[in-house]
Design an enzyme around this catalytic site. Sequence first.
Site, short mmCIF file in Angstrom:
data_model
loop_
_atom_site.label_atom_id
_atom_site.label_comp_id
_atom_site.label_asym_id
_atom_site.label_seq_id
_atom_site.Cartn_x
_atom_site.Cartn_y
_atom_site.Cartn_z
N ASN A 124 0.83 -1.21 0.00
CA ASN A 124 0.00 0.00 0.00
C ASN A 124 0.86 1.26 0.00
OD1 ASN A 124 -2.48 -1.33 -0.01
ND2 ASN A 124 -2.51 -1.55 2.20
N GLU A 153 -7.83 -14.42 3.84
CA GLU A 153 -8.83 -13.50 4.36
C GLU A 153 -10.06 -13.34 3.48
OE1 GLU A 153 -6.68 -9.82 4.57
OE2 GLU A 153 -6.89 -9.40 2.44
N HIS A 174 -1.47 -7.51 5.42
CA HIS A 174 -2.58 -7.61 6.37
C HIS A 174 -2.22 -8.57 7.50
CE1 HIS A 174 -5.90 -6.02 3.47
NE2 HIS A 174 -4.96 -5.13 3.75
N TYR A 194 -1.09 -8.90 -2.77
CA TYR A 194 -0.37 -7.67 -2.46
C TYR A 194 1.10 -7.76 -2.90
CZ TYR A 194 -4.35 -5.95 0.17
OH TYR A 194 -5.60 -5.50 0.51
N ASP A 197 -18.67 -32.16 4.35
CA ASP A 197 -19.42 -32.04 3.09
C ASP A 197 -20.76 -31.38 3.40
OD1 ASP A 197 -20.41 -32.23 0.58
OD2 ASP A 197 -20.40 -34.42 0.47
N ARG A 229 -7.50 -13.16 -1.31
CA ARG A 229 -8.93 -12.99 -1.56
C ARG A 229 -9.22 -12.63 -3.02
NH1 ARG A 229 -7.80 -7.74 0.63
NH2 ARG A 229 -8.87 -6.08 -0.53
N GLU A 249 -17.53 -26.09 -5.91
CA GLU A 249 -18.11 -26.50 -4.63
C GLU A 249 -17.05 -26.20 -3.58
OE1 GLU A 249 -20.00 -30.38 -2.32
OE2 GLU A 249 -19.39 -30.58 -4.41
#
Length: 705
Positions: A183, A378, A233, A242, A423, A296, A412
């Site tokens: 960042n 995350e 993070h 990142y 499951d 993510r 799935e």
Amino acid sequence: MFAINKKTNNKIKVHRKIRFGFLLGSLMLMSVAAKAQKEPFNTVLQRINNDLQAFVKDKVLSDKIANNLKNLNADGSWADINYNDAQYDPLKRIKDMVTAYIRPSNKLYQNTQLYGSIVKSLQNWLDKNPKNKNWWYNDIFYPQAIGETLILMRNAKTQLPAELENALIKRMIRRLKTGDGANTSDEALHYLYRACLTQNKATLDSAAKYLFEPIAIADGKEGVQIDGSYYQHGKQQAIASYGRVFAGNSVNAAFYLRGTEYALPKDQLAILVNYLKNTFLKTVRGSFYDFNVRGRGISRKDSLSSGIGSMVSKIKLFDPENAAYWDASLMRTSDKKAVDYGITASHSQYWKSGYTLHLRKAYTFSVQTASTRTLRTERGNNENILGKFLSDGATNIQRSGSEYANLMPVWEWDKIPGTTSRDYPDDNGATIKSDWGIPGTTQFVGGVSDGIYGVSCYDLNYDSVQAKKAWFFFDKEVVCLGAGIKSSTKENITTTINQTWLRGRVFSSNGAQKNDKGEIWAIHDSIGYVFPQGGDLEISNKVQTGNWYRINHFQSKTELKHDVFKIWLNHGVNPQNACYQYIVVPGVDAAGLKKYNRSMIQILKNTEELQAVKHTGLNMLQAVFYKAGTLAADGLSLQVDQPCTVYIKDLSSKNPMLYIADPAQANTNIKVLLKLSAMSKTQNINCNLPAGALSGATANFKIKE
């Protein structure tokens, strides 16, 4: 009038020459000084300008602009954009218009109507001053997009009104947050843009300082780790999320500032090159990322498409020593050469991040885990909503590289490849309930490596499921073992072997047509799976439905249907000591799998206390001791006094090599008793292990009788 003699006249001429020469010299000095004041600003600005236009396709660009202009209102706003939740647009649309306007090769070059649209849309943005709930847009994307637009516009014959440009430059000003890894470099990049636009040395000083600040080894802090992985993070593996931002910004900064007084220092260049060469680029197969390193971002469309050709092409300019490597990487990642072009075999154990990367010309195989020392993958900003099990031994298996690309909407999510989990009947079971970093739940996570081979382990204890999971990495195969599988929940417990795009036919033993050794097997898309002890194997090659919105609320709700190959072992309800064995054999067809010489793989132990595999062809032994104990088999005896991972190379020689590591990172010394068939007596090896920042790393010992 009076006469001037010849001598006097000559003096006057000489005096005039001196005065003219002095004046000319002064003007030249003033010109040099003026030029010096504009450097390196102009040089850097032009490099940025050229870079922003690299790979532009004029027809595609002009067609896109024509379509966008249909929705442009008279006041410079777009009818199809919600300015209360402005994201990439409209600034991206404005930048596109400017790019076309300044390019002689574009049909919209110097178009007066387009110029008017540029001015009024920028003025509208300035007047509206949109804010986004996500700080990233406000502090990073908006200033960057404005800066890039203004830099491009500096190439226009008709400039923006000075008042408008100055107001936009002022709008770019944000407080720079230091010590924030990728960042920080993101924010420093728009500082660099603003420095070039204003020719302000103080701003350029800050930009250069903080662009390069993250290029350091930051043990335990956000940034590059001593093992070559990357945190963001908190202590969360972020190599190509990142870490991709860090790599891109660092390469761009080094590229823009090369040859100036702000050039990247050599010690930091070494750190950057090492990260790119030995970590980041290894996670790209062909032009696609390993899904385990995208964080993510795995929930975004096209997130596995690397698009790093521009980055790689720049590196060689400031690191010519590794030119051959960069050239091969560029050819491979831009699909101009085969996915294995320039690949050399390697095995990397990133003990800081719980990540293992095994690379061969024929395939890439990785594992992602989490421990009490790290954070799980995350969920944040309503992205990666269903990624609950991504840190539980997820295995990425690639041959072409594109096996998982854009498949995630229909996955799935309680059957992520490699994981052992419940499951669930619906998505709720795989939903991450809390944002921004959930700690891992187990301590014994890691492995041992010699840089070419290795073994990794994960003591799973999460979501009311327990298991001892291990991966043994060789050349033609990866052996995957699980033991001590326990759960008292109402759902079936499954171990997923793979879930990927369905490509071509699926061949399998169907529980009856076993191979020559009486084992069940399956093969799909040139990857074979062998199950030495059988098991309740299930295979699906059906259509699965879903949408991007179910995993990322910034994505589309349009329903998608994809053909999916899914293979898993069913351990049933309430297993109390279940186990599994399977061998992944990439790069074979059905005939090749039948000929595959599995006899070289000897699974010596698979219990919740000890898992061990011997490879007779490679003359090596790999073992995971979950507690102190002894392995006795085939004339060898290996005893350890602490839990550890062990790898012995040159097993049949009198002087083998011992590699050892403590996945729990709790011990600094482990005592080993070793007796091999070629040894005349038992060897007592006192193994001092790496400590401090290197705790968890591999130690090696040459054993001599």
